[in-house]
Motif scaffolding. Structure first.
Motif, PDB file in Angstrom:
ATOM      1  N   ILE A  21       0.800  -1.085   0.091  1.00  0.00           N
ATOM      2  CA  ILE A  21      -0.087   0.163   0.040  1.00  0.00           C
ATOM      3  C   ILE A  21       0.790   1.337  -0.078  1.00  0.00           C
ATOM      4  O   ILE A  21       0.537   2.233  -0.727  1.00  0.00           O
ATOM      5  CB  ILE A  21      -0.872  -0.032   1.093  1.00  0.00           C
ATOM      6  CG1 ILE A  21      -2.129  -1.264   0.951  1.00  0.00           C
ATOM      7  CG2 ILE A  21      -1.827   1.208   1.290  1.00  0.00           C
ATOM      8  CD1 ILE A  21      -2.921  -1.266   2.079  1.00  0.00           C
ATOM      9  N   PHE A  22       1.862   1.121   0.870  1.00  0.00           N
ATOM     10  CA  PHE A  22       2.913   2.211   0.760  1.00  0.00           C
ATOM     11  C   PHE A  22       3.455   2.503  -0.572  1.00  0.00           C
ATOM     12  O   PHE A  22       3.506   3.581  -1.057  1.00  0.00           O
ATOM     13  CB  PHE A  22       4.103   2.174   1.735  1.00  0.00           C
ATOM     14  CG  PHE A  22       3.628   2.703   3.161  1.00  0.00           C
ATOM     15  CD1 PHE A  22       3.924   4.124   3.467  1.00  0.00           C
ATOM     16  CD2 PHE A  22       3.381   1.956   4.086  1.00  0.00           C
ATOM     17  CE1 PHE A  22       3.646   4.581   4.772  1.00  0.00           C
ATOM     18  CE2 PHE A  22       2.916   2.326   5.416  1.00  0.00           C
ATOM     19  CZ  PHE A  22       2.965   3.825   5.662  1.00  0.00           C
ATOM     20  N   GLY A  23       3.936   1.480  -1.372  1.00  0.00           N
ATOM     21  CA  GLY A  23       4.345   1.638  -2.601  1.00  0.00           C
ATOM     22  C   GLY A  23       3.453   2.008  -3.500  1.00  0.00           C
ATOM     23  O   GLY A  23       3.904   2.922  -4.600  1.00  0.00           O
ATOM     24  N   ILE A  24       2.116   1.651  -3.617  1.00  0.00           N
ATOM     25  CA  ILE A  24       1.018   2.364  -4.491  1.00  0.00           C
ATOM     26  C   ILE A  24       1.064   3.563  -4.185  1.00  0.00           C
ATOM     27  O   ILE A  24       0.910   4.645  -5.116  1.00  0.00           O
ATOM     28  CB  ILE A  24       0.018   1.421  -4.195  1.00  0.00           C
ATOM     29  CG1 ILE A  24       0.137  -0.083  -4.885  1.00  0.00           C
ATOM     30  CG2 ILE A  24      -1.355   2.225  -4.933  1.00  0.00           C
ATOM     31  CD1 ILE A  24      -0.916  -1.062  -4.525  1.00  0.00           C
ATOM     32  N   VAL A  25       0.724   4.081  -2.868  1.00  0.00           N
ATOM     33  CA  VAL A  25       0.810   5.427  -2.566  1.00  0.00           C
ATOM     34  C   VAL A  25       1.843   6.341  -2.962  1.00  0.00           C
ATOM     35  O   VAL A  25       1.815   7.413  -3.662  1.00  0.00           O
ATOM     36  CB  VAL A  25       0.397   5.696  -1.159  1.00  0.00           C
ATOM     37  CG1 VAL A  25       0.627   7.262  -0.770  1.00  0.00           C
ATOM     38  CG2 VAL A  25      -0.830   5.202  -0.646  1.00  0.00           C
ATOM     39  N   GLY A  26       3.113   5.565  -3.038  1.00  0.00           N
ATOM     40  CA  GLY A  26       4.245   6.474  -3.577  1.00  0.00           C
ATOM     41  C   GLY A  26       4.242   6.592  -5.081  1.00  0.00           C
ATOM     42  O   GLY A  26       4.644   7.712  -5.824  1.00  0.00           O
ATOM     43  N   PHE A  27       3.609   5.524  -5.719  1.00  0.00           N
ATOM     44  CA  PHE A  27       3.688   5.800  -6.999  1.00  0.00           C
ATOM     45  C   PHE A  27       2.449   6.642  -7.495  1.00  0.00           C
ATOM     46  O   PHE A  27       2.740   7.580  -8.513  1.00  0.00           O
ATOM     47  CB  PHE A  27       2.979   4.286  -7.870  1.00  0.00           C
ATOM     48  CG  PHE A  27       3.111   4.470  -9.240  1.00  0.00           C
ATOM     49  CD1 PHE A  27       4.403   4.036  -9.761  1.00  0.00           C
ATOM     50  CD2 PHE A  27       1.968   4.326 -10.000  1.00  0.00           C
ATOM     51  CE1 PHE A  27       4.276   4.394 -11.222  1.00  0.00           C
ATOM     52  CE2 PHE A  27       1.959   4.399 -11.193  1.00  0.00           C
ATOM     53  CZ  PHE A  27       3.122   4.400 -11.913  1.00  0.00           C
ATOM     54  N   LYS A  76       8.525   7.961 -10.917  1.00  0.00           N
ATOM     55  CA  LYS A  76       7.369   7.353 -10.168  1.00  0.00           C
ATOM     56  C   LYS A  76       7.888   5.893  -9.509  1.00  0.00           C
ATOM     57  O   LYS A  76       7.454   5.544  -8.367  1.00  0.00           O
ATOM     58  CB  LYS A  76       6.095   7.151 -10.918  1.00  0.00           C
ATOM     59  CG  LYS A  76       5.547   8.622 -11.186  1.00  0.00           C
ATOM     60  CD  LYS A  76       4.191   8.469 -11.928  1.00  0.00           C
ATOM     61  CE  LYS A  76       3.336   9.506 -11.956  1.00  0.00           C
ATOM     62  NZ  LYS A  76       2.119   9.221 -11.476  1.00  0.00           N
ATOM     63  N   PHE A  77       8.388   5.134 -10.388  1.00  0.00           N
ATOM     64  CA  PHE A  77       8.692   3.565 -10.097  1.00  0.00           C
ATOM     65  C   PHE A  77       9.752   3.757  -8.961  1.00  0.00           C
ATOM     66  O   PHE A  77       9.801   2.803  -8.140  1.00  0.00           O
ATOM     67  CB  PHE A  77       9.374   3.131 -11.402  1.00  0.00           C
ATOM     68  CG  PHE A  77       9.379   1.640 -11.091  1.00  0.00           C
ATOM     69  CD1 PHE A  77       8.045   0.750 -10.998  1.00  0.00           C
ATOM     70  CD2 PHE A  77      10.601   1.013 -11.108  1.00  0.00           C
ATOM     71  CE1 PHE A  77       8.488  -0.607 -10.970  1.00  0.00           C
ATOM     72  CE2 PHE A  77      10.729  -0.369 -10.949  1.00  0.00           C
ATOM     73  CZ  PHE A  77       9.786  -1.239 -10.812  1.00  0.00           C
ATOM     74  N   THR A  78      10.831   4.656  -9.153  1.00  0.00           N
ATOM     75  CA  THR A  78      11.847   4.539  -8.013  1.00  0.00           C
ATOM     76  C   THR A  78      11.234   4.962  -6.511  1.00  0.00           C
ATOM     77  O   THR A  78      11.758   4.702  -5.625  1.00  0.00           O
ATOM     78  CB  THR A  78      13.021   5.744  -8.506  1.00  0.00           C
ATOM     79  OG1 THR A  78      13.474   5.090  -9.892  1.00  0.00           O
ATOM     80  CG2 THR A  78      13.916   5.515  -7.526  1.00  0.00           C
ATOM     81  N   ARG A  79      10.390   6.011  -6.779  1.00  0.00           N
ATOM     82  CA  ARG A  79       9.765   6.414  -5.558  1.00  0.00           C
ATOM     83  C   ARG A  79       8.990   5.359  -4.768  1.00  0.00           C
ATOM     84  O   ARG A  79       8.866   5.301  -3.606  1.00  0.00           O
ATOM     85  CB  ARG A  79       9.153   7.785  -5.739  1.00  0.00           C
ATOM     86  CG  ARG A  79       8.246   8.204  -4.579  1.00  0.00           C
ATOM     87  CD  ARG A  79       9.005   9.284  -3.519  1.00  0.00           C
ATOM     88  NE  ARG A  79      10.173   9.865  -4.199  1.00  0.00           N
ATOM     89  CZ  ARG A  79       9.973  11.318  -4.238  1.00  0.00           C
ATOM     90  NH1 ARG A  79       8.746  11.907  -3.929  1.00  0.00           N
ATOM     91  NH2 ARG A  79      10.908  11.918  -4.720  1.00  0.00           N
ATOM     92  N   ALA A  80       8.163   4.657  -5.681  1.00  0.00           N
ATOM     93  CA  ALA A  80       7.415   3.686  -5.194  1.00  0.00           C
ATOM     94  C   ALA A  80       8.172   2.632  -4.385  1.00  0.00           C
ATOM     95  O   ALA A  80       7.910   2.023  -3.646  1.00  0.00           O
ATOM     96  CB  ALA A  80       6.506   3.105  -6.432  1.00  0.00           C
ATOM     97  N   LEU A  81       9.266   2.056  -5.392  1.00  0.00           N
ATOM     98  CA  LEU A  81      10.022   1.200  -4.604  1.00  0.00           C
ATOM     99  C   LEU A  81      10.732   1.473  -3.437  1.00  0.00           C
ATOM    100  O   LEU A  81      11.004   0.860  -2.486  1.00  0.00           O
ATOM    101  CB  LEU A  81      11.168   0.687  -5.741  1.00  0.00           C
ATOM    102  CG  LEU A  81      10.685  -0.326  -6.940  1.00  0.00           C
ATOM    103  CD1 LEU A  81      11.778  -0.551  -7.800  1.00  0.00           C
ATOM    104  CD2 LEU A  81      10.040  -1.450  -6.214  1.00  0.00           C
ATOM    105  N   THR A  82      11.148   2.849  -3.412  1.00  0.00           N
ATOM    106  CA  THR A  82      11.782   3.274  -2.117  1.00  0.00           C
ATOM    107  C   THR A  82      10.886   3.327  -0.979  1.00  0.00           C
ATOM    108  O   THR A  82      11.091   2.876   0.222  1.00  0.00           O
ATOM    109  CB  THR A  82      12.433   5.005  -2.230  1.00  0.00           C
ATOM    110  OG1 THR A  82      12.952   4.842  -3.368  1.00  0.00           O
ATOM    111  CG2 THR A  82      12.833   5.389  -1.138  1.00  0.00           C
ATOM    112  N   TRP A  83       9.722   3.741  -1.202  1.00  0.00           N
ATOM    113  CA  TRP A  83       8.702   3.789  -0.255  1.00  0.00           C
ATOM    114  C   TRP A  83       8.306   2.264   0.413  1.00  0.00           C
ATOM    115  O   TRP A  83       7.903   2.169   1.385  1.00  0.00           O
ATOM    116  CB  TRP A  83       7.224   4.437  -0.772  1.00  0.00           C
ATOM    117  CG  TRP A  83       7.365   6.082  -0.607  1.00  0.00           C
ATOM    118  CD1 TRP A  83       8.481   6.876  -0.747  1.00  0.00           C
ATOM    119  CD2 TRP A  83       6.354   6.977  -0.435  1.00  0.00           C
ATOM    120  NE1 TRP A  83       8.220   8.262  -0.825  1.00  0.00           N
ATOM    121  CE2 TRP A  83       6.935   8.134  -0.717  1.00  0.00           C
ATOM    122  CE3 TRP A  83       5.065   6.648  -0.249  1.00  0.00           C
ATOM    123  CZ2 TRP A  83       6.136   9.354  -0.620  1.00  0.00           C
ATOM    124  CZ3 TRP A  83       4.169   7.897  -0.344  1.00  0.00           C
ATOM    125  CH2 TRP A  83       4.653   9.231  -0.473  1.00  0.00           C
TER     126      TRP A  83
END
Length: 92
Positions: A53-59, A66-73
């Motif tokens: 869920i954190f990854g989806i929200v980060g995306f 977007k993809f890097t931020r989602a993976l980081t989160w």
């Protein structure tokens, strides 16, 4: 404040709430795979579902990379929740 620090702090808060939920549950007194299945439900929820869920929200909320931020989160929340679940498991 950096977004990674915000994600870390929110993961810690959600992880502590989830850890108190796991710690307050009664221990299963039965035998076999039934108790193992009952005990694995909240752990899988905390370690798998919440970081996703954190990854989806980060995306969704990022404007660039977007993809890097989602993976980081996802990675930050996964690490925090895994550590908190291991600590609670040792206490319980």
């Amino acid at each position: 404040m950096s977004t990674s620090i915000k994600v870390l702090l929110s993961s810690v808060v959600i992880g502590i709430i989830h850890a108190f939920y796991i710690f307050s549950r009664p221990v299963c007194a039965g035998e076999g795979l039934g108790c193992m299945g009952v005990e694995l439900g909240p752990i899988l929820l905390g370690v798998i579902l919440i970081p996703v869920i954190f990854g989806i929200v980060g995306f969704i909320f990022s404007t660039e990379k977007k993809f890097t931020r989602a993976l980081t989160w996802l990675g930050i929340s996964f690490a925090v929740l895994l550590i908190l679940n291991i600590l609670v498991g040792q206490l319980k």
